[in-house]
Scaffold this motif. Structure first.
Motif, PDB file in Angstrom:
ATOM      1  N   LEU A  42       0.823  -1.205   0.000  1.00 43.30           N
ATOM      2  CA  LEU A  42       0.000   0.000   0.000  1.00 43.30           C
ATOM      3  C   LEU A  42       0.864   1.264   0.000  1.00 43.30           C
ATOM      4  O   LEU A  42       0.590   2.215  -0.733  1.00 43.30           O
ATOM      5  N   VAL A  43       1.932   1.254   0.799  1.00 48.12           N
ATOM      6  CA  VAL A  43       2.828   2.403   0.902  1.00 48.12           C
ATOM      7  C   VAL A  43       3.539   2.664  -0.425  1.00 48.12           C
ATOM      8  O   VAL A  43       3.835   3.812  -0.755  1.00 48.12           O
ATOM      9  N   VAL A  44       3.805   1.647  -1.194  1.00 47.89           N
ATOM     10  CA  VAL A  44       4.454   1.822  -2.495  1.00 47.89           C
ATOM     11  C   VAL A  44       3.421   2.158  -3.571  1.00 47.89           C
ATOM     12  O   VAL A  44       3.655   3.029  -4.419  1.00 47.89           O
ATOM     13  N   ALA A  45       2.287   1.499  -3.558  1.00 46.19           N
ATOM     14  CA  ALA A  45       1.298   1.648  -4.633  1.00 46.19           C
ATOM     15  C   ALA A  45       0.669   3.040  -4.670  1.00 46.19           C
ATOM     16  O   ALA A  45       0.471   3.592  -5.761  1.00 46.19           O
ATOM     17  N   ILE A  46       0.365   3.602  -3.525  1.00 45.25           N
ATOM     18  CA  ILE A  46      -0.316   4.902  -3.512  1.00 45.25           C
ATOM     19  C   ILE A  46       0.539   6.004  -4.141  1.00 45.25           C
ATOM     20  O   ILE A  46       0.079   6.678  -5.063  1.00 45.25           O
ATOM     21  N   PRO A  47       1.788   6.215  -3.698  1.00 49.35           N
ATOM     22  CA  PRO A  47       2.566   7.287  -4.336  1.00 49.35           C
ATOM     23  C   PRO A  47       2.860   7.023  -5.815  1.00 49.35           C
ATOM     24  O   PRO A  47       2.855   7.952  -6.622  1.00 49.35           O
ATOM     25  N   VAL A  48       3.111   5.777  -6.172  1.00 49.49           N
ATOM     26  CA  VAL A  48       3.378   5.466  -7.577  1.00 49.49           C
ATOM     27  C   VAL A  48       2.156   5.800  -8.426  1.00 49.49           C
ATOM     28  O   VAL A  48       2.279   6.413  -9.501  1.00 49.49           O
ATOM     29  N   VAL A  50      -0.221   7.966  -7.732  1.00 52.81           N
ATOM     30  CA  VAL A  50      -0.411   9.412  -7.751  1.00 52.81           C
ATOM     31  C   VAL A  50       0.511  10.045  -8.801  1.00 52.81           C
ATOM     32  O   VAL A  50       0.080  10.868  -9.616  1.00 52.81           O
ATOM     33  N   VAL A  51       1.778   9.654  -8.794  1.00 53.89           N
ATOM     34  CA  VAL A  51       2.732  10.187  -9.772  1.00 53.89           C
ATOM     35  C   VAL A  51       2.312   9.815 -11.192  1.00 53.89           C
ATOM     36  O   VAL A  51       2.345  10.660 -12.103  1.00 53.89           O
ATOM     37  N   LEU A  52       1.894   8.579 -11.391  1.00 48.83           N
ATOM     38  CA  LEU A  52       1.456   8.162 -12.727  1.00 48.83           C
ATOM     39  C   LEU A  52       0.240   8.960 -13.188  1.00 48.83           C
ATOM     40  O   LEU A  52       0.154   9.341 -14.359  1.00 48.83           O
ATOM     41  N   ASN A  53      -0.694   9.217 -12.305  1.00 48.38           N
ATOM     42  CA  ASN A  53      -1.875   9.997 -12.672  1.00 48.38           C
ATOM     43  C   ASN A  53      -1.514  11.433 -13.043  1.00 48.38           C
ATOM     44  O   ASN A  53      -2.103  12.004 -13.971  1.00 48.38           O
ATOM     45  N   VAL A  54      -0.562  12.015 -12.335  1.00 46.79           N
ATOM     46  CA  VAL A  54      -0.115  13.374 -12.677  1.00 46.79           C
ATOM     47  C   VAL A  54       0.535  13.369 -14.058  1.00 46.79           C
ATOM     48  O   VAL A  54       0.264  14.240 -14.885  1.00 46.79           O
ATOM     49  N   ILE A  55       1.382  12.376 -14.321  1.00 50.89           N
ATOM     50  CA  ILE A  55       2.025  12.284 -15.637  1.00 50.89           C
ATOM     51  C   ILE A  55       0.984  12.089 -16.732  1.00 50.89           C
ATOM     52  O   ILE A  55       1.056  12.721 -17.789  1.00 50.89           O
ATOM     53  N   ILE A  56      -0.002  11.263 -16.477  1.00 51.60           N
ATOM     54  CA  ILE A  56      -1.049  11.018 -17.474  1.00 51.60           C
ATOM     55  C   ILE A  56      -1.868  12.284 -17.715  1.00 51.60           C
ATOM     56  O   ILE A  56      -2.281  12.566 -18.839  1.00 51.60           O
ATOM     57  N   MET A  57      -2.098  13.090 -16.672  1.00 55.32           N
ATOM     58  CA  MET A  57      -2.828  14.341 -16.859  1.00 55.32           C
ATOM     59  C   MET A  57      -2.025  15.327 -17.704  1.00 55.32           C
ATOM     60  O   MET A  57      -2.587  16.072 -18.498  1.00 55.32           O
ATOM     61  N   LEU A  58      -0.708  15.308 -17.527  1.00 53.29           N
ATOM     62  CA  LEU A  58       0.147  16.222 -18.283  1.00 53.29           C
ATOM     63  C   LEU A  58       0.366  15.768 -19.720  1.00 53.29           C
ATOM     64  O   LEU A  58       0.452  16.586 -20.628  1.00 53.29           O
ATOM     65  N   VAL A  59       0.487  14.442 -19.898  1.00 54.61           N
ATOM     66  CA  VAL A  59       0.736  13.872 -21.227  1.00 54.61           C
ATOM     67  C   VAL A  59      -0.276  12.747 -21.451  1.00 54.61           C
ATOM     68  O   VAL A  59       0.009  11.574 -21.211  1.00 54.61           O
ATOM     69  N   PRO A  60      -1.470  13.075 -21.902  1.00 50.65           N
ATOM     70  CA  PRO A  60      -2.541  12.087 -22.036  1.00 50.65           C
ATOM     71  C   PRO A  60      -2.211  10.912 -22.964  1.00 50.65           C
ATOM     72  O   PRO A  60      -2.744   9.829 -22.795  1.00 50.65           O
ATOM     73  N   THR A  61      -1.316  11.110 -23.906  1.00 45.85           N
ATOM     74  CA  THR A  61      -0.993  10.009 -24.827  1.00 45.85           C
ATOM     75  C   THR A  61      -0.254   8.870 -24.130  1.00 45.85           C
ATOM     76  O   THR A  61      -0.187   7.769 -24.664  1.00 45.85           O
ATOM     77  N   LEU A  62       0.294   9.134 -22.947  1.00 43.86           N
ATOM     78  CA  LEU A  62       0.966   8.082 -22.178  1.00 43.86           C
ATOM     79  C   LEU A  62      -0.002   7.304 -21.296  1.00 43.86           C
ATOM     80  O   LEU A  62       0.420   6.420 -20.560  1.00 43.86           O
ATOM     81  N   GLY A  63      -1.273   7.615 -21.382  1.00 43.41           N
ATOM     82  CA  GLY A  63      -2.267   7.004 -20.502  1.00 43.41           C
ATOM     83  C   GLY A  63      -2.291   5.495 -20.546  1.00 43.41           C
ATOM     84  O   GLY A  63      -2.238   4.831 -19.514  1.00 43.41           O
ATOM     85  N   THR A  64      -2.379   4.932 -21.719  1.00 40.77           N
ATOM     86  CA  THR A  64      -2.476   3.475 -21.830  1.00 40.77           C
ATOM     87  C   THR A  64      -1.214   2.762 -21.347  1.00 40.77           C
ATOM     88  O   THR A  64      -1.306   1.854 -20.521  1.00 40.77           O
ATOM     89  N   PRO A  65      -0.018   3.160 -21.812  1.00 40.77           N
ATOM     90  CA  PRO A  65       1.173   2.435 -21.343  1.00 40.77           C
ATOM     91  C   PRO A  65       1.410   2.575 -19.837  1.00 40.77           C
ATOM     92  O   PRO A  65       1.767   1.604 -19.171  1.00 40.77           O
ATOM     93  N   LEU A  66       1.197   3.772 -19.297  1.00 38.75           N
ATOM     94  CA  LEU A  66       1.451   3.962 -17.877  1.00 38.75           C
ATOM     95  C   LEU A  66       0.384   3.331 -16.995  1.00 38.75           C
ATOM     96  O   LEU A  66       0.668   2.952 -15.859  1.00 38.75           O
ATOM     97  N   SER A  67      -0.826   3.209 -17.493  1.00 37.12           N
ATOM     98  CA  SER A  67      -1.865   2.576 -16.681  1.00 37.12           C
ATOM     99  C   SER A  67      -1.598   1.086 -16.501  1.00 37.12           C
ATOM    100  O   SER A  67      -2.113   0.478 -15.564  1.00 37.12           O
ATOM    101  N   LEU A  68      -0.782   0.526 -17.363  1.00 38.15           N
ATOM    102  CA  LEU A  68      -0.426  -0.886 -17.215  1.00 38.15           C
ATOM    103  C   LEU A  68       0.433  -1.127 -15.970  1.00 38.15           C
ATOM    104  O   LEU A  68       0.457  -2.241 -15.439  1.00 38.15           O
TER     105      LEU A  68
END
Length: 108
Positions: A42-48, A50-68
């Motif tokens: 849980l301690v690792v998953a939550i920050p990771v 959050v960071v991935l969601n921020v990156i996806i908001m900034l660069v939406p084209t990375l949504g699919t690869p990063l959501s994996l």
């Protein structure tokens, strides 16, 4: 709540709190081990995430690869639940060794 149930609940996010507070009197080494592993996940998953969601908001084209990447945490959760159900003290792949001796408050 028996130790096996506590061990399984430890991997289910917010239900970690139920496992922690619901079974203090019946806690054994198996449940403490899986509480550590589950909290570590849980301690690792939550920050990771959050960071991935921020990156996806900034660069939406990375949504699919990063959501994996989130699927990796789901797979680790499944491994943990299987280990807990089989009553085995086996660390989670990739991150489990980091949390075997952490979270001293669980020993009380």
């Amino acid at each position: 709540m028996n130790p096996k149930t506590q061990s399984i609940l430890a991997y289910l996010g917010i239900l970690w709190l139920v496992a922690f507070f619901g079974g203090k009197e019946k806690r054994d080494s198996l449940s403490i081990y899986h509480l550590r592993q589950g909290l570590g996940l849980l301690v690792v998953a939550i920050p990771v995430n959050v960071v991935l969601n921020v990156i996806i908001m900034l660069v939406p084209t990375l949504g699919t690869p990063l959501s994996l990447v989130s699927i990796v945490f789901l797979i680790l959760m499944i491994f943990g639940i299987i280990n807990a159900a089989n009553e085995v003290q086996k660390p989670l792949p990739l991150i489990g060794k980091l949390f075997e001796n952490q979270f001293a408050f669980l020993d009380r």
